[in-house]
Design an enzyme around this catalytic site. Structure first.
Site, short mmCIF file in Angstrom:
data_model
loop_
_atom_site.label_atom_id
_atom_site.label_comp_id
_atom_site.label_asym_id
_atom_site.label_seq_id
_atom_site.Cartn_x
_atom_site.Cartn_y
_atom_site.Cartn_z
N CYS A 116 -5.06 -7.39 -22.11
CA CYS A 116 -6.43 -6.70 -21.45
C CYS A 116 -6.57 -5.41 -23.05
O CYS A 116 -7.89 -5.04 -22.96
CB CYS A 116 -6.57 -5.98 -20.36
N HIS A 256 -11.09 0.32 -20.60
CA HIS A 256 -10.74 -0.67 -20.01
C HIS A 256 -11.30 -0.68 -19.12
O HIS A 256 -10.47 -0.25 -17.77
CB HIS A 256 -9.45 -1.41 -20.54
N ASN A 286 -12.04 -6.78 -13.64
CA ASN A 286 -11.75 -6.87 -14.43
C ASN A 286 -11.98 -8.04 -15.19
O ASN A 286 -11.08 -8.95 -14.68
CB ASN A 286 -10.61 -7.03 -13.93
N1 COA Z 1 -6.98 -6.03 0.71
C1 COA Z 1 -6.54 -4.94 1.88
N2 COA Z 1 -4.80 -4.27 1.84
C2 COA Z 1 -4.51 -4.52 0.27
C3 COA Z 1 -5.43 -5.21 -0.36
C4 COA Z 1 -6.38 -5.74 -0.48
N3 COA Z 1 -6.95 -6.79 -1.16
N4 COA Z 1 -4.28 -5.77 -1.78
C5 COA Z 1 -2.89 -4.51 -1.19
N5 COA Z 1 -2.34 -4.30 0.11
C6 COA Z 1 -2.47 -3.44 0.83
C7 COA Z 1 -0.94 -3.61 0.51
O1 COA Z 1 -0.36 -4.83 1.27
C8 COA Z 1 -0.35 -2.58 0.97
O2 COA Z 1 -0.07 -2.45 2.41
P1 COA Z 1 1.32 -1.56 3.15
O3 COA Z 1 1.10 -0.48 2.83
O4 COA Z 1 1.31 -2.14 4.63
O5 COA Z 1 2.65 -2.50 2.01
C9 COA Z 1 -1.90 -1.70 0.68
O6 COA Z 1 -2.89 -2.31 0.97
C10 COA Z 1 -0.70 -0.68 -0.63
O7 COA Z 1 -0.74 -1.44 -1.47
P2 COA Z 1 -0.45 -1.00 -2.91
O8 COA Z 1 -0.49 -2.15 -3.98
O9 COA Z 1 0.31 -0.06 -2.89
O10 COA Z 1 -2.18 -0.39 -3.10
P3 COA Z 1 -2.80 -0.21 -4.89
O11 COA Z 1 -2.63 1.29 -4.51
O12 COA Z 1 -1.06 0.33 -6.00
O13 COA Z 1 -3.57 -0.20 -5.74
C11 COA Z 1 -3.92 -2.45 -7.08
C12 COA Z 1 -3.31 -1.81 -5.83
C13 COA Z 1 -3.72 -3.85 -7.49
C14 COA Z 1 -5.00 -2.08 -6.87
C15 COA Z 1 -3.66 -1.31 -8.00
O14 COA Z 1 -2.07 -1.61 -7.88
C16 COA Z 1 -4.22 -1.37 -9.57
O15 COA Z 1 -4.70 -1.73 -9.59
N6 COA Z 1 -2.74 -1.94 -10.37
C17 COA Z 1 -3.49 -2.11 -11.65
C18 COA Z 1 -4.02 -3.01 -12.32
C19 COA Z 1 -4.18 -3.58 -13.05
O16 COA Z 1 -4.83 -2.11 -14.01
N7 COA Z 1 -3.96 -5.45 -13.75
C20 COA Z 1 -4.37 -4.84 -14.26
C21 COA Z 1 -3.81 -4.72 -15.67
S1 COA Z 1 -4.73 -3.89 -16.86
#
Ligand code: COA
Length: 332
Positions: A116, A256, A286
């Site tokens: 990214c 970003h 993204n």
């Molecule tokens: N829909 C519904 N629930 C979801 C889900 C979705 N699409 N994805 C994950 N969950 C659930 C998980 O299973 C988890 O459930 P649990 O608590 O029962 O285990 C809960 O939601 C929280 O999951 P978590 O992964 O901790 O969520 P989060 O708040 O960290 O958000 C991302 C997930 C991926 C959106 C976030 O971590 C993120 O944006 N990370 C950075 C990504 C990024 O920038 N990537 C590119 C690099 S630049």
């Protein structure tokens, strides 16, 4: 003669027509619009559906848009850099194909991959060529067909990414506009947290890797999120400090577009009011290398000559950084 800096003098962009909305995703994986919107800020993303078309298709469209708007002769372009994580095919350069197709027949070209942060790194690389007076017209394109490496049964990743491309032209400037400073970093500790396991030199493609779904992006979202917030904010603070700037001097943060909460954390740390922060994540998700030039493309009319722009990115690797740039033109 006054110092030569590298200025962005034109912008182009392209996103595919097909819209993948949160509503449609609800029918594909166990998710819902409320969760996606509140956790990421994304409402929809664009997907390139055309068969047999890859990243270059969008890179070419973005470049052609820029060439038409700026009315330049592509034969004058000396270098084309395509920042991408999803090249058309392995080995053969996507940039070489793109340059030939747009008629940049006098240019050399190459791909640059830093997940990214690819576009930010490409901007830095291109600027060095301009500042050293080696070249005068460089096209930097950020383009990614993320849908080609996403598992649409994995709700942790398929809700985040989209396809698109943006392009900028870099030219010499003697008015003190253009790229002012950069703070770019990387740390291999990140390799385990955001990657595609197979298809590279460590684990080449095999029936087994395909059966095990190892050609798709896998990420530990929480870890990536924490690093992204801390490193992106840190890079922005460093660039402000080094240039004796405060949030008040910044006209636009160009961050970003990975997650609205990451963007908010970085802008809050800079004490920037919301209206100074460029965002289009709700429309495109993204798009990896394309997020920053697509912001310039969407908001070009708001940018005024002399405005202070702070670019910031974070990506796989890990890679991250910030660039301070003075905008060089008013668009009509
Ligand atoms: N829909 C519904 N629930 C979801 C889900 C979705 N699409 N994805 C994950 N969950 C659930 C998980 O299973 C988890 O459930 P649990 O608590 O029962 O285990 C809960 O939601 C929280 O999951 P978590 O992964 O901790 O969520 P989060 O708040 O960290 O958000 C991302 C997930 C991926 C959106 C976030 O971590 C993120 O944006 N990370 C950075 C990504 C990024 O920038 N990537 C590119 C690099 S630049």
């Amino acid at each position: 003669m006054s110092k030569i800096s590298a200025a962005i003098t034109a912008v182009g962009g392209y996103v595919p027509d097909f819209i993948l909305s949160n509503k449609v995703l609800e029918g594909m994986v166990d998710t819902n619009d409320e969760w996606i919107t509140s956790r990421t800020g994304i409402k929809e993303r664009r997907i390139l559906k055309n068969e047999n078309e890859g990243t270059s298709y969008m890179a070419i469209k973005a470049a052609e848009d820029l060439i038409a708007k700026k009315n330049i002769n592509p034969k004058e372009i000396e270098l084309v850099i395509v920042a991408t994580t999803t090249p058309d095919i392995p080995v053969a350069s996507t940039a070489a194909y793109t340059a030939t197709k747009i008629g940049a027949v006098n240019a050399f070209s190459y791909d640059l991959q830093a997940a990214c942060s690819s576009f930010l790194y490409a901007l830095s690389t291109a600027a060095s060529f301009i500042e050293s007076k080696r070249y005068k017209k460089i096209l930097v394109i950020g383009a990614d067909k993320m849908s080609s490496i996403i598992d649409y049964t994995d709700r942790a990743t398929c809700i985040i990414f989209g396809d698109g491309a943006g392009a900028v032209l870099l030219e010499p400037n003697q008015e003190g506009l253009g790229l002012q400073d950069e703070y770019l970093r990387s740390d291999g500790v990140g390799r385990e947290f955001l990657k595609i396991d197979a298809g590279g030199s460590i684990l080449p493609a095999s029936h087994k890797t395909i059966d095990e779904g190892k050609h798709f992006v896998h990420q530990e979202g929480k870890t990536v999120f924490k690093y992204a917030v801390s490193k992106m904010s840190d890079a922005c603070s460093k660039i402000l400090e080094r240039n004796n700037l405060t949030g008040e001097d910044v006209d636009w943060l160009v961050p970003h577009q990975a997650n609205l909460r990451i963007i908010d954390a970085a802008s809050n740390r800079m004490k920037l009011p919301e209206e100074k922060v460029l965002k289009n994540i709700h429309r495109y998700g993204n798009t990896t290398s394309a997020t920053l030039p697509l912001l310039l493309f969407d908001f070009e009319k708001n940018l005024k000559k002399g405005d202070n722009l702070i670019f910031a990115a974070f990506g796989g690797g890990f890679t991250w950084g910030s660039i301070y740039l003075k905008w060089a033109y008013n668009s009509n």
